[in-house]
Scaffold this active site. Structure first.
Site, PDB file in Angstrom:
ATOM      1  N   LYS A 190       0.831  -1.231   0.000  1.00  0.00           N
ATOM      2  CA  LYS A 190       0.000   0.000   0.000  1.00  0.00           C
ATOM      3  C   LYS A 190       0.854   1.266   0.000  1.00  0.00           C
ATOM      4  O   LYS A 190       0.405   2.316  -0.469  1.00  0.00           O
ATOM      5  CB  LYS A 190      -1.017  -0.023   1.156  1.00  0.00           C
ATOM      6  CG  LYS A 190      -0.462   0.112   2.572  1.00  0.00           C
ATOM      7  CD  LYS A 190      -0.237   1.531   3.016  1.00  0.00           C
ATOM      8  CE  LYS A 190       0.640   1.609   4.258  1.00  0.00           C
ATOM      9  NZ  LYS A 190       1.028   2.969   4.608  1.00  0.00           N
ATOM     10  N   THR A 247      -3.977   5.676   3.652  1.00  0.00           N
ATOM     11  CA  THR A 247      -2.803   6.378   3.113  1.00  0.00           C
ATOM     12  C   THR A 247      -3.009   6.898   1.689  1.00  0.00           C
ATOM     13  O   THR A 247      -2.228   7.719   1.220  1.00  0.00           O
ATOM     14  CB  THR A 247      -1.541   5.494   3.182  1.00  0.00           C
ATOM     15  OG1 THR A 247      -1.880   4.157   2.896  1.00  0.00           O
ATOM     16  CG2 THR A 247      -0.924   5.530   4.540  1.00  0.00           C
TER      17      THR A 247
HETATM   18  O1  LIG Z   1       1.513   3.346   7.437  1.00  0.00           O
HETATM   19  C1  LIG Z   1       1.057   4.386   7.852  1.00  0.00           C
HETATM   20  C2  LIG Z   1      -0.295   4.508   8.404  1.00  0.00           C
HETATM   21  O2  LIG Z   1      -0.921   3.276   8.536  1.00  0.00           O
HETATM   22  C3  LIG Z   1       1.879   5.603   7.781  1.00  0.00           C
HETATM   23  O3  LIG Z   1       1.919   6.000   6.470  1.00  0.00           O
HETATM   24  P1  LIG Z   1       3.137   6.875   5.929  1.00  0.00           P
HETATM   25  O4  LIG Z   1       4.390   6.092   6.187  1.00  0.00           O
HETATM   26  O5  LIG Z   1       2.836   7.050   4.483  1.00  0.00           O
HETATM   27  O6  LIG Z   1       3.117   8.164   6.688  1.00  0.00           O
END
Ligand SMILES: O=C(CO)COP(=O)(O)O
Ligand SMILES: NC(=O)C1=CN([C@@H]2O[C@H](COP(=O)(O)OP(=O)(O)OC[C@H]3O[C@@H](n4cnc5c(N)ncnc54)[C@H](OP(=O)(O)O)[C@@H]3O)[C@@H](O)[C@H]2O)C=CC1
Length: 329
Positions: A190, A247
């Protein structure tokens, strides 16, 4: 499995700090290990992480730079970037008691080896019990005690359940699972898709395009997951679809905001603004693994090509839109 009264958290970055808060609120004795002298001092003296300003550490959290001290805990959360996990677990392995649960909290796949996080733990610390924690959870939200649900998986159901019990504190609700591969694969994939979603936002392509990107991205995640042994139900759960929705929808995600900057025309070198965007490290290895099993992942492929400088954002979007029409399923 015996009660886990003490927990060590390795990594005083944003997510490590948030998880240390959670474990302290769950009533555990918490040891927060940070390798960097400056951040360790900030954590110990100002009771704040340089990566999560404004969040005061719970009084029960002890800070250390001594890995041997952290290694004495009943369970250890590994909250460091995916690409350094091997180095840290290799240092930790000789210091822990046999059967200590080591819970990977990073979302990535190792470059070069194609290893998932729990595979690295099994290789580098064969006497430990590997587990994975993943799901839709921003460090800033969790640290502030906002409601969050995640998944924690281990091959032994009793271990997964005991770990979920140990870190559960009212607002932080871990579900347990035995689908280790499904949980770790969702989080890694993801992040790459969140970069694509950020590009859509940065280019101002509209809410319809964002929904299309997220949904077709999920189709890629499911294809990849099926080929690498994930259960469909896991991919439709918190660590897959749940985290993808989170995200791919907000610049609070560093991967999304990295993509947004790319979409606005910033260069790959500066677009992260000094923050960790794990998807940038995972994209090429994800693609290698997809190619190895003939899995079609055009969105992930486009992200990897943009990051490698093989195409431009505009050309990648054009190529995605002009692919031959096909059945949705
Ligand atoms: O995995 C995350 C939230 O579940 C954090 O996302 P980021 O690393 O893109 O900030
Ligand atoms: N932030 C979030 O909301 C969430 C993050 N995650 C995942 O957690 C993982 C960590 O992310 P996050 O905490 O946010 O990242 P940060 O960049 O905030 O923190 C990373 C931490 O790891 C440390 N670190 C880096 N290299 C090493 C090394 N070689 N040895 C020991 N420690 C090291 C950093 O120290 P320094 O830089 O000072 O050297 C820092 O303390 C990522 O895989 C991310 O995807 C998962 C869910 C939520």
């Amino acid at each position: 499995m015996t009660m886990m009264s003490s927990i060590a958290v390795l990594g005083g970055g944003a997510w490590g700090t948030a998880l240390a808060q959670t474990c302290a609120r769950a009533g555990r004795k918490v040891m927060l290990w940070e390798h960097d002298a400056g951040n360790a001092q900030q954590l110990a003296n100002a009771r704040e992480s340089l990566f999560l300003p404004g969040v005061k550490l719970e009084p029960a959290i002890q800070v250390t730079r001594d890995l041997a001290e952290a290694a004495r805990a009943d369970a250890i959360l590994l909250v460091i970037p995916a690409q350094v996990l091997r180095a840290v677990v290799s240092q930790l392995a000789p210091l822990i008691a046999p059967r200590t649960p080591l819970i990977a909290c990073a979302k990535g796949i190792e470059r070069g080896t194609h290893r998932f996080m729990t595979e690295i733990i099994a290789e580098c610390a064969p006497e430990a019990v590997p587990a994975i924690l993943s799901g839709p959870s921003f460090a800033a939200d969790v640290a502030r005690g906002l409601p969050t649900a995640v998944t924690i998986a281990a091959t032994d159901a009793a271990v997964a359940e005991a770990l979920a019990q140990a870190i559960n504190c009212g607002s932080f609700r871990p579900y347990h699972s035995t689908d280790v591969r499904g949980v770790e694969l969702g989080g890694a994939t993801k992040n790459v898709l969140a970069i694509a979603a950020g590009i859509v936002e940065g280019k101002k392509l509209g809410a319809s395009a964002l929904a299309a990107m997220t949904t077709r991205g999920f189709a890629e995640l499911v294809r990849f997951g099926k080929a690498y042994g994930a259960k469909t139900e896991t991919m439709m759960g918190l660590s897959g679809l749940g985290d993808l929705i989170l995200t791919c929808g907000t610049p609070q995600s560093r991967n999304f905001s990295f993509g947004m900057a790319l979409g606005k025309g910033e260069s790959v070198d500066t677009a992260s603004h000094g923050k960790l965007a794990e998807g940038a490290f995972t994209a090429p290895v994800l693609l290698e693994m997809a190619h190895a099993k003939n899995i079609e992942m055009p969105i992930s492929e486009a992200v990897a090509a943009v990051l490698a400088g093989q195409t431009t954002v505009d050309a990648a979007i054009g190529a995605l839109l002009t692919r031959p029409l096909k059945s949705e399923l």
